[in-house]
Design a protein around this motif. Structure first.
Motif, mmCIF file in Angstrom:
data_model
loop_
_atom_site.group_PDB
_atom_site.id
_atom_site.type_symbol
_atom_site.label_atom_id
_atom_site.label_comp_id
_atom_site.label_asym_id
_atom_site.label_seq_id
_atom_site.Cartn_x
_atom_site.Cartn_y
_atom_site.Cartn_z
ATOM 1 N N UNK A 114 0.720 4.312 -18.674
ATOM 2 C CA UNK A 114 1.393 5.607 -18.544
ATOM 3 C C UNK A 114 2.916 5.500 -18.504
ATOM 4 N N UNK A 115 3.431 4.276 -18.594
ATOM 5 C CA UNK A 115 4.875 4.032 -18.548
ATOM 6 C C UNK A 115 5.503 4.675 -17.315
ATOM 7 N N UNK A 116 4.810 4.531 -16.184
ATOM 8 C CA UNK A 116 5.318 5.123 -14.956
ATOM 9 C C UNK A 116 5.995 4.048 -14.111
ATOM 10 N N UNK A 117 6.946 4.445 -13.285
ATOM 11 C CA UNK A 117 7.616 3.469 -12.416
ATOM 12 C C UNK A 117 6.709 3.071 -11.252
ATOM 13 N N UNK A 118 7.080 2.008 -10.607
ATOM 14 C CA UNK A 118 6.367 1.587 -9.404
ATOM 15 C C UNK A 118 6.548 2.648 -8.323
ATOM 16 N N UNK A 119 5.569 2.759 -7.454
ATOM 17 C CA UNK A 119 5.641 3.707 -6.352
ATOM 18 C C UNK A 119 6.642 3.219 -5.307
ATOM 19 N N UNK A 120 7.344 4.140 -4.721
ATOM 20 C CA UNK A 120 8.284 3.799 -3.647
ATOM 21 C C UNK A 120 7.635 3.949 -2.268
ATOM 22 N N UNK A 121 6.372 4.394 -2.232
ATOM 23 C CA UNK A 121 5.747 4.649 -0.929
ATOM 24 C C UNK A 121 5.555 3.387 -0.078
ATOM 25 N N UNK A 122 5.270 2.202 -0.645
ATOM 26 C CA UNK A 122 5.166 1.035 0.243
ATOM 27 C C UNK A 122 6.482 0.739 0.967
ATOM 28 N N UNK A 123 7.601 0.811 0.237
ATOM 29 C CA UNK A 123 8.893 0.555 0.857
ATOM 30 C C UNK A 123 9.245 1.638 1.879
ATOM 31 N N UNK A 124 8.910 2.873 1.552
ATOM 32 C CA UNK A 124 9.188 3.968 2.484
ATOM 33 C C UNK A 124 8.327 3.835 3.745
ATOM 34 N N UNK A 170 0.412 10.078 5.211
ATOM 35 C CA UNK A 170 0.424 11.407 5.835
ATOM 36 C C UNK A 170 0.955 11.335 7.264
ATOM 37 N N UNK A 171 0.497 10.365 8.029
ATOM 38 C CA UNK A 171 0.916 10.242 9.421
ATOM 39 C C UNK A 171 2.419 9.992 9.542
ATOM 40 N N UNK A 172 2.957 9.237 8.598
ATOM 41 C CA UNK A 172 4.393 8.938 8.620
ATOM 42 C C UNK A 172 5.218 9.995 7.891
ATOM 43 N N UNK A 173 4.536 11.013 7.389
ATOM 44 C CA UNK A 173 5.169 12.125 6.651
ATOM 45 C C UNK A 173 5.925 11.657 5.410
ATOM 46 N N UNK A 174 5.345 10.673 4.732
ATOM 47 C CA UNK A 174 5.917 10.168 3.486
ATOM 48 C C UNK A 174 5.359 10.959 2.316
ATOM 49 N N UNK A 175 4.100 11.305 2.418
ATOM 50 C CA UNK A 175 3.434 12.093 1.383
ATOM 51 C C UNK A 175 2.331 12.905 2.048
#
Length: 158
Positions: free
Chosen positions: A31-41, A114-119
């Motif tokens: 899908x030519x999508x970037x890596x997710x930033x959620x692990x770092x966040x 969800x608990x950390x309010x990241x997504x």
């Protein structure tokens, strides 16, 4: 609870993590999508909650980039170990084990976001859910197959 079951589960969880990562990287390529930033966040939020200083921002960004995937391995290997310890010598259909393991890891990762309010998974689109479910099913399938293979033949998943 069984120590050998926990060890087998941890090994199965590690194999599952490899499958999850491979599925995720393949999705990025297709899908030519970037890596997710959620692990770092996630690491950023956990460090903040624990009052841990990751250093100056130029170093902290690298630490978060390294610790994000490590956190994923902790979840995946931990889920496998917990499953192995709880499963003991009980037999279960491999499809059920796949769904249990994949679902547990998905719930842990989405729940922490969800608990950390990241997504907020309640706001995810169908595409977002599919993009999350497929790698977690790959995790579950690989972990279940490995766990079954590591067990004595009389206690393998059916």
């Amino acid at each position: 609870m069984s120590a050998s079951g926990a060890l087998n589960g941890a090994i199965a969880g590690a194999v599952g993590c490899s499958a999850l990562n491979a599925a995720g990287y393949l999705d990025m390529a297709v899908r030519a999508r970037p890596a997710s930033s959620t692990p770092e966040e996630t690491v950023r939020q956990l460090a903040k909650l624990a009052h841990v200083d990751l250093g100056p921002e130029d170093r902290a960004v690298n630490r978060r980039s390294g610790l994000g995937p490590v956190l994923g391995y902790v979840i995946g290997i931990g889920a496998g170990a917990a499953f192995g310890a709880l499963a003991g010598s009980r037999r279960a259909p491999s499809g059920l084990v796949t769904v249990l393991l994949g679902g547990a890891v998905m719930a842990a990762s989405a729940g922490s976001l969800a608990a950390l309010r990241i997504s907020d998974p309640r706001t995810w689109t169908r595409g977002d859910w599919i993009a999350d479910i497929v790698p977690h099913l790959a995790y579950g399938m690989a972990a279940a197959a490995t766990f079954s293979r590591l067990r004595p033949p009389s206690t393998r998943c059916r």
